[in-house]
Write a protein that holds these residues in place. Sequence first.
Motif, short mmCIF file in Angstrom:
data_model
loop_
_atom_site.label_atom_id
_atom_site.label_comp_id
_atom_site.label_asym_id
_atom_site.label_seq_id
_atom_site.Cartn_x
_atom_site.Cartn_y
_atom_site.Cartn_z
N GLN A 196 0.81 -1.23 0.00
CA GLN A 196 0.00 0.00 0.00
C GLN A 196 0.84 1.28 0.00
N GLY A 197 2.03 1.19 0.64
CA GLY A 197 2.86 2.39 0.79
C GLY A 197 3.13 3.13 -0.51
N PRO A 198 3.66 2.45 -1.54
CA PRO A 198 3.97 3.16 -2.80
C PRO A 198 2.73 3.81 -3.41
N TRP A 199 1.61 3.13 -3.35
CA TRP A 199 0.39 3.70 -3.93
C TRP A 199 -0.07 4.92 -3.13
N LEU A 200 0.04 4.79 -1.79
CA LEU A 200 -0.33 5.94 -0.94
C LEU A 200 0.54 7.14 -1.29
N SER A 201 1.84 6.87 -1.47
CA SER A 201 2.77 7.95 -1.82
C SER A 201 2.36 8.59 -3.15
N MET A 202 1.96 7.74 -4.11
CA MET A 202 1.53 8.26 -5.41
C MET A 202 0.31 9.17 -5.26
N PHE A 203 -0.61 8.75 -4.39
CA PHE A 203 -1.81 9.58 -4.16
C PHE A 203 -1.40 10.94 -3.58
N PHE A 204 -0.48 10.90 -2.58
CA PHE A 204 -0.05 12.16 -1.97
C PHE A 204 0.64 13.05 -3.00
N LEU A 205 1.48 12.42 -3.84
CA LEU A 205 2.19 13.20 -4.87
C LEU A 205 1.21 13.81 -5.87
N ALA A 206 0.18 13.02 -6.24
CA ALA A 206 -0.82 13.54 -7.19
C ALA A 206 -1.58 14.71 -6.58
N ILE A 207 -1.91 14.58 -5.30
CA ILE A 207 -2.62 15.69 -4.62
C ILE A 207 -1.71 16.92 -4.57
N ALA A 208 -0.44 16.68 -4.21
CA ALA A 208 0.51 17.80 -4.13
C ALA A 208 0.67 18.47 -5.49
N TYR A 209 0.69 17.65 -6.55
CA TYR A 209 0.84 18.20 -7.91
C TYR A 209 -0.35 19.11 -8.25
N LEU A 210 -1.58 18.59 -7.97
CA LEU A 210 -2.78 19.38 -8.26
C LEU A 210 -2.79 20.67 -7.46
N LEU A 232 -0.22 25.24 -3.18
CA LEU A 232 0.96 24.69 -2.50
C LEU A 232 2.20 25.17 -3.26
N ASP A 233 3.25 25.45 -2.51
CA ASP A 233 4.46 25.95 -3.17
C ASP A 233 5.69 25.40 -2.47
N ILE A 234 5.81 24.08 -2.50
CA ILE A 234 6.99 23.47 -1.86
C ILE A 234 7.96 22.98 -2.93
N LEU A 235 7.41 22.23 -3.89
CA LEU A 235 8.23 21.74 -5.00
C LEU A 235 7.63 22.22 -6.32
N LEU A 236 8.45 22.18 -7.36
CA LEU A 236 7.96 22.56 -8.69
C LEU A 236 7.15 21.40 -9.27
N PRO A 237 6.16 21.70 -10.14
CA PRO A 237 5.39 20.61 -10.75
C PRO A 237 6.27 19.56 -11.42
N ALA A 238 7.33 20.01 -12.10
CA ALA A 238 8.21 19.06 -12.80
C ALA A 238 8.89 18.13 -11.80
N GLN A 239 9.27 18.68 -10.67
CA GLN A 239 9.91 17.84 -9.64
C GLN A 239 8.92 16.80 -9.11
N LEU A 240 7.68 17.24 -8.93
CA LEU A 240 6.66 16.29 -8.44
C LEU A 240 6.42 15.18 -9.45
N ILE A 241 6.44 15.54 -10.74
CA ILE A 241 6.25 14.51 -11.78
C ILE A 241 7.42 13.52 -11.75
N ASN A 242 8.63 14.04 -11.57
CA ASN A 242 9.79 13.14 -11.47
C ASN A 242 9.63 12.19 -10.29
N LEU A 243 9.13 12.74 -9.16
CA LEU A 243 8.92 11.89 -7.99
C LEU A 243 7.87 10.81 -8.28
N MET A 244 6.89 11.17 -9.08
CA MET A 244 5.86 10.17 -9.43
C MET A 244 6.47 9.05 -10.26
N TYR A 245 7.41 9.40 -11.17
CA TYR A 245 8.10 8.34 -11.93
C TYR A 245 8.81 7.39 -10.97
#
Lengths: 160, 651
Positions: free
Chosen positions: B482-496, B503-516
């Motif tokens: 479940q952990g990796p999927w949960l992380s993906m959900f958090f990253l997707a929310i952060a991206y949106l 939100l202004d912590i990371l750049l959208p491109a960085q978040l997309i890289n994290l999703m990869y």
Amino acid sequence: MESLIGTGLVFAGAAIAAALGFSGSAIGMGHAGQAAAGVLGEKPQLFGKMLLMQALPGSQGIYGLVGAFLILNFSGVLGGDGSLAIDAALGLQYLMAGIPIGVAGYFSGMFQGIVAASGISMIAKDESNMGRAIVLSVMVETWAIFGVLISFILLISIAG
Amino acid sequence: MSVVPMQKVRVVVHQSDVDAFLTTVQRGGAMEFSETTADQTVPPTMEFPHAQLFPRVQHAVGFLELYSPKMGLWTKLRKGTQSRLSESVILNKIQDTDVVTSVVEDLEKIQVELAEKTDRVRVLEEQHELLNMWSKLPMKLEYLHTATTTTYLVSTDAPKANLPEQIHTALTEAEILFGITTVSESQVAVTVSKETSIAQFTKLAESCDGVVHPTPDGTETAEVEFVKVSQLLAKAKGEVALVHDQAEHFAITHLKTLHIASEILTWERDRYTAVDSAVATQQTVVFDGWLNADKRAVIETELQKKNVAAVISEVELAEDEQPPVNIQNSPFIQPFEVVTRLYGMPGYKDLDPTVFLAGFFFLFFGLSLTDVGYGVFLMAVSAMILTLFQVAPVVRTFAKLLLFMGLSSALVGLLFGGYLGIDPESLPAALRAIQVFDPIGNPLPVFYLALGLGVFQVMVGMVLKIYSDARNGQLMNGILDQGPWLSMFFLAIAYLATVTGYLDILLPAQLINLMYVGVVVIVIASGRKGETILQKAQSAALSLYDSIGYFSDILSYSRLLALGLATTALAFAVNLIAELVSGSVPYLGPVLAVVVLIIGHLFTLAVNTLGAFIHSARLQFVEFFGKFIAGTGKEFKPLHRSEQYITVTDE
């Protein structure tokens, strides 16, 4: 005149989304309801479970309703100020956006009803099959959801 | 708030204490009995002591219920059907069945009398009908059969038949001596010699479309006999009415006693059915079954108090054996068990989902109905059931759930401006100020809210899966699945949130890289499951297919928007029809409009409440339960008292 044709095409898109979704659900719920009625004659205590199984193919109608509302809202027919001017090309785009949700809803509703009817037979034999019966039936619904998704993507991609 | 722990047990009871033991576990609803097998044992010889009386009581109850005074629904709900009895009174009733036996015997006499008198009425009615048929024949019945002749009555339904002429011709052709008395156009009395058999005569009559009627008993003319039988019939019917009166009186005075006796005997019958699954030695009876572990201490104390010679010992579970499942929650959450039980029990090692679904179900129902008026109505109905009516525990539980559902609809309705389909613009400013969403004018925020709630519930489901795995000693598996999927959900929310400027912590491109990176972790984590390299690769590839499942789960929550919209639209339509009726029908218009409003809104409420319940439940079963419930459990069905007519009170 151009504007009237455009608005008419928007209406057609909303009507396709809603009417096909409703029809698919009606056929599907009819299949499931028929099977449920047969089971309830023998096991009336299963009414709650049968009702839920019959309701499963109702989702497509709901998606159709969502789709129709979104089309009307995105096009400005609903919630607009009345000074609407939709040309035929734009109207055609809204019409196309209604097709995936409508057609997918129609067929998936119909076939989900058939699977739900078989699931009802499973539950009649053993109540603990409820979860499995739901999962099998909901698999068919996936395609209606994809229909919703594509319609939504088309709607937000429409170039006004 | 959990699945109740169960113990597989073997109970050895001294033969003299079997009923006391079973009464104790039945009262507590603590044990489900299963088929017992043990070496050097025989089937128990105990028999249900009231095996003769029980069916007689049940039959008596069935008979008297037909005669019990009819109560209105309101009175029935107010008074209820249950009698309050203490344990000692119940014990006395089962030990002393003389009163019940005597009542049943008296009732059986009434039943016999009623059967005899009803049969007498039936016979007289048949005679009455036959004599009526013969009544126009001016001939004494005693002359119908003489030493040399017999007289038959023949009638026909054929409209154009000339019966006397046809019969005359037929008998002449058959060379039978006869005499004909014409009674009417369709009836004749034919006197023939004894030599002519009834079969021969009937055949001739049928060839003329005639029917030969049986000869009635009696000496006088049919008309006189008809009067006599009419008097006898009236008398017999009076006697039957008298017996009916007796039965009605009996129902008023004894039905309650018989209901109580029937219920107590049913409990006793159930106890002896449990004995059928046991085995016996010379001195003891051995029971196998499943014991609610939470109730074990109470049961043992109770058995000690009553000096019951019984020993409870725990038995090892067989391989892959699963105990039956029961769930128990706090009184606040307990009404939501209705939803869980509708789906069926979770697996024994699963979490009880009730407490987790309660909040979501509450909110989703409100979003699906979205109306203050309907919510308040549901709350009023449930409050009435809970405070004014004596209803079964199941109905009370459902009424509590209805109270929650009504509250939820009213609260959500305030935020959505749902007031029986009334245009929010015509509402007071204070109410308009509370409104946050406008689902008709601007449905997109509600659409996003519904999807957002879906994302949240799916994520809660994943967290619960980790918790459930941890409880079963599989924490690492839970985290890796479940952990990796949960992380993906958090990253997707952060991206949106980032692309929309929240939100202004990371750049959208960085978040997309994290999703990869997340995708790679999902593939690697899932790849651990196979044994061969091929299986690992297959498992890794399939894990990505889960994304489709998550995606369709979340989109499915869009139904919340549609159901809310449907309620508002239907309520609005009812108001519109009422307005049209009011304006178009002179004088009666306003009255008809009120009728349309009442019927229309009740219909809308019924249809939408059902839809809101079913679809809110479906979101739990399909989109939520699937995340953390692995199996389906067999429901725990203990030996218990079904309290339909009795409520057991303290001494």
